[in-house]
Design a protein around this motif. Structure first.
Motif, PDB file in Angstrom:
ATOM      1  N   ARG A   4      50.926  28.789  50.634  1.00 20.13           N
ATOM      2  CA  ARG A   4      50.346  29.756  49.686  1.00 20.13           C
ATOM      3  C   ARG A   4      48.844  29.513  49.530  1.00 20.13           C
ATOM      4  NH1 ARG A   4      55.069  29.499  45.075  1.00 20.13           N
ATOM      5  NH2 ARG A   4      56.355  31.215  45.860  1.00 20.13           N
ATOM      6  N   MET A  25      45.832  32.230  50.397  1.00 19.01           N
ATOM      7  CA  MET A  25      44.851  32.703  49.419  1.00 19.01           C
ATOM      8  C   MET A  25      43.422  32.483  49.895  1.00 19.01           C
ATOM      9  SD  MET A  25      46.429  31.780  45.657  1.00 19.01           S
ATOM     10  CE  MET A  25      46.626  30.038  46.001  1.00 19.01           C
ATOM     11  N   ASP A  70      57.789  35.896  39.306  1.00 22.22           N
ATOM     12  CA  ASP A  70      56.850  36.952  38.948  1.00 22.22           C
ATOM     13  C   ASP A  70      57.242  37.679  37.669  1.00 22.22           C
ATOM     14  OD1 ASP A  70      55.433  36.304  41.138  1.00 22.22           O
ATOM     15  OD2 ASP A  70      56.146  37.954  42.400  1.00 22.22           O
ATOM     16  N   LEU A 115      54.845  37.096  34.986  1.00 21.91           N
ATOM     17  CA  LEU A 115      53.512  37.653  35.048  1.00 21.91           C
ATOM     18  C   LEU A 115      53.452  38.924  34.227  1.00 21.91           C
ATOM     19  CD1 LEU A 115      52.735  37.104  38.815  1.00 21.91           C
ATOM     20  CD2 LEU A 115      52.065  35.687  36.879  1.00 21.91           C
ATOM     21  N   ASP A 175      50.800  33.748  32.208  1.00 20.21           N
ATOM     22  CA  ASP A 175      50.159  34.211  33.442  1.00 20.21           C
ATOM     23  C   ASP A 175      49.249  33.141  34.013  1.00 20.21           C
ATOM     24  OD1 ASP A 175      50.472  37.371  33.986  1.00 20.21           O
ATOM     25  OD2 ASP A 175      50.548  36.988  31.845  1.00 20.21           O
ATOM     26  N   VAL A 176      48.322  32.677  33.182  1.00 19.28           N
ATOM     27  CA  VAL A 176      47.318  31.739  33.676  1.00 19.28           C
ATOM     28  C   VAL A 176      47.944  30.372  33.953  1.00 19.28           C
ATOM     29  CG1 VAL A 176      46.553  30.938  31.400  1.00 19.28           C
ATOM     30  CG2 VAL A 176      44.944  30.945  33.311  1.00 19.28           C
ATOM     31  N   ARG A 186      49.829  30.727  37.348  1.00 17.65           N
ATOM     32  CA  ARG A 186      48.927  30.861  38.496  1.00 17.65           C
ATOM     33  C   ARG A 186      48.171  29.563  38.772  1.00 17.65           C
ATOM     34  NH1 ARG A 186      48.285  36.058  40.237  1.00 17.65           N
ATOM     35  NH2 ARG A 186      48.958  37.747  38.860  1.00 17.65           N
ATOM     36  N   CYS A 187      47.610  28.960  37.727  1.00 18.53           N
ATOM     37  CA  CYS A 187      46.734  27.795  37.941  1.00 18.53           C
ATOM     38  C   CYS A 187      47.506  26.487  38.043  1.00 18.53           C
ATOM     39  CB  CYS A 187      45.705  27.708  36.812  1.00 18.53           C
ATOM     40  SG  CYS A 187      44.534  29.090  36.783  1.00 18.53           S
ATOM     41  N   TYR A 206      51.043  27.849  40.990  1.00 14.12           N
ATOM     42  CA  TYR A 206      50.604  28.404  42.268  1.00 14.12           C
ATOM     43  C   TYR A 206      49.299  27.792  42.763  1.00 14.12           C
ATOM     44  CZ  TYR A 206      54.084  32.105  41.600  1.00 14.12           C
ATOM     45  OH  TYR A 206      55.249  32.803  41.428  1.00 14.12           O
ATOM     46  N   GLU A 224      46.254  28.433  41.959  1.00 12.73           N
ATOM     47  CA  GLU A 224      45.165  29.377  42.176  1.00 12.73           C
ATOM     48  C   GLU A 224      43.917  28.886  41.451  1.00 12.73           C
ATOM     49  OE1 GLU A 224      46.076  33.340  41.040  1.00 12.73           O
ATOM     50  OE2 GLU A 224      47.715  33.585  42.484  1.00 12.73           O
ATOM     51  N   ALA A 250      42.214  33.765  39.804  1.00  8.86           N
ATOM     52  CA  ALA A 250      43.106  34.187  38.721  1.00  8.86           C
ATOM     53  C   ALA A 250      42.431  35.232  37.836  1.00  8.86           C
ATOM     54  CB  ALA A 250      43.523  32.968  37.892  1.00  8.86           C
ATOM     55  N   ARG A 304      42.393  38.586  39.751  1.00  3.56           N
ATOM     56  CA  ARG A 304      43.708  39.226  39.878  1.00  3.56           C
ATOM     57  C   ARG A 304      44.226  39.761  38.550  1.00  3.56           C
ATOM     58  NH1 ARG A 304      47.132  35.585  44.302  1.00  3.56           N
ATOM     59  NH2 ARG A 304      45.896  36.239  46.114  1.00  3.56           N
TER      60      ARG A 304
END
Length: 369
Positions: free
Chosen positions: A49, A53, A276, A279, A317-318, A321-322, A325, A327, A332, A335
């Motif tokens: 992943r 990215m 997801d 999210l 969400d954050v 992602r952080c 995932y 990210e 982030a 997106r």
């Protein structure tokens, strides 16, 4: 038996990129790569992943395309992960050529005001240094294949790619420069002691090869995944206006705890479990323990689900992602449509709430016990 093409894969290619190409180009499953590498499948998934990215970077994308066309065709050059990884212990002429050229370029990029300018469809890039009143000065010419290798290794990065992209040396690049200088000094000392001389072979990224199979020693131990890749660790090194760390150790520990449970949950019967729903805009129904994919290792899936549900929309969400995932904050923010530099504030709030969630859980467990 390892495929003969394995010996041709360049030694400078990072481990994560090797596994990404093995999965996307050679069609190897994530579990198969994990078994060969001797690590968890979630580690492979996270690395894949992360590389995906990074393909927005034109140099990274070009490097992956070149490697895919040259080394990852119909046959699988990643057949035996153990022997493949062990080959990194030996140095070939092409490896030394790469290190020599990387040392030259990184030294120039570490100068004040230096950037690597890369134009579209050009075979060469240039290092330009802003020397103040005298204007910009060209200090070096770099082959694009070398620039691609440096970008893939995350030694240089570009904040805003375009027709002319400007790359700057990263923290990893500065650290790599120190190691390269030390290695070069050690080799020079060895050559002086034993009277050895070496030919100066040029670096060609697409043809940088490995040593023959018979000459490869087995590596005794493998390096585990480094937590330095986590955005939380990088953010914890920043300071606020009072000079204190932007994220203290307890907040980083809360984020790492969520990530550990997330990785354990990915080892369940369904490796690509869908998170997801947490999210923004997704359904936030509870996970049912009776569903086939709900059984994670040691209840890790339920712990992640409860933590994200407790954070609620936005904060989950954050955090997802952080922390999970991995990210970066800029990605982030882009997106999720947030303004620049707002993500770190929301992330800190999410980690504070996550820390309280784990403290409340610990307190409930203590009362029950």
């Amino acid at each position: 038996m390892e495929n003969s093409l394995a010996s041709t894969v360049p030694a400078w290619v990072p481990e994560g990129a090797q596994r990404y190409l093995a999965h996307t180009e050679s069609g190897r499953s994530i579990r198969d790569i994990a078994r060969s590498a001797g690590c968890h499948a979630s580690t492979i998934l996270r690395q894949i992943r992360r590389i995906e990215m990074r393909r927005d970077d034109p140099l990274v994308d070009a490097a992956l395309q070149s490697l895919a066309e040259t080394h990852f065709g119909a046959q699988d050059p990643y057949q035996d992960m153990g022997q493949f990884d062990g080959a990194q212990d030996l140095m070939t002429d092409q490896d030394e050529a790469f290190e020599r050229e990387a040392l030259r370029v990184l030294r120039r990029l570490c100068e004040t005001g230096a950037v690597l300018a890369v134009a579209e469809d050009m075979d060469k890039a240039v290092i330009v240094r802003d020397s103040g009143s005298t204007g910009a000065t060209k200090t070096a010419v770099v082959d694009c294949s070398l620039a691609q290798a440096l970008a893939l290794k995350d030694w240089i990065s570009c904040d805003n790619p375009g027709r002319i992209s400007r790359y700057r040396v990263t923290t990893s690049g500065r650290s790599a420069l120190s190691h390269l200088v030390a290695d070069a000094e050690n080799r020079a000392r060895t050559q002086n002691e034993f009277g050895l001389a070496e030919a100066q072979a040029p670096f060609h990224a697409a043809n940088a090869g490995r040593v023959p199979d018979a000459a490869r020693p087995r590596r005794q131990s493998r390096a585990r995944y480094s937590t330095a890749e986590s955005p939380l660790v990088a953010l914890s090194r920043r300071r606020d206006k009072d000079g204190k760390p932007f994220l203290d150790k307890t907040l980083v520990a809360a984020g790492e705890r969520l990530r550990e449970d997330f990785e354990l949950a990915q080892i369940g019967p369904q490796i690509t479990q869908n998170w997801d729903r947490f999210l923004t805009g997704g359904g936030r129904g509870r996970f049912e323990a009776s569903t086939p994919s709900a059984h994670g290792s040691s209840g890790a899936r339920d712990r992640v689900a409860h933590a994200l549900a407790d954070l609620g929309p936005g904060l989950s969400d954050v955090a997802l992602r952080c922390c999970c995932y991995l990210e970066g904050l800029e990605l982030a923010e882009r997106r999720m449509g947030w303004s620049a530099r707002s993500g770190k504030i929301v992330l800190r709030i999410a980690l504070q709430r996550l820390k309280r969630h784990y403290e409340d859980q610990t307190e409930r467990d203590r009362m029950i016990g």
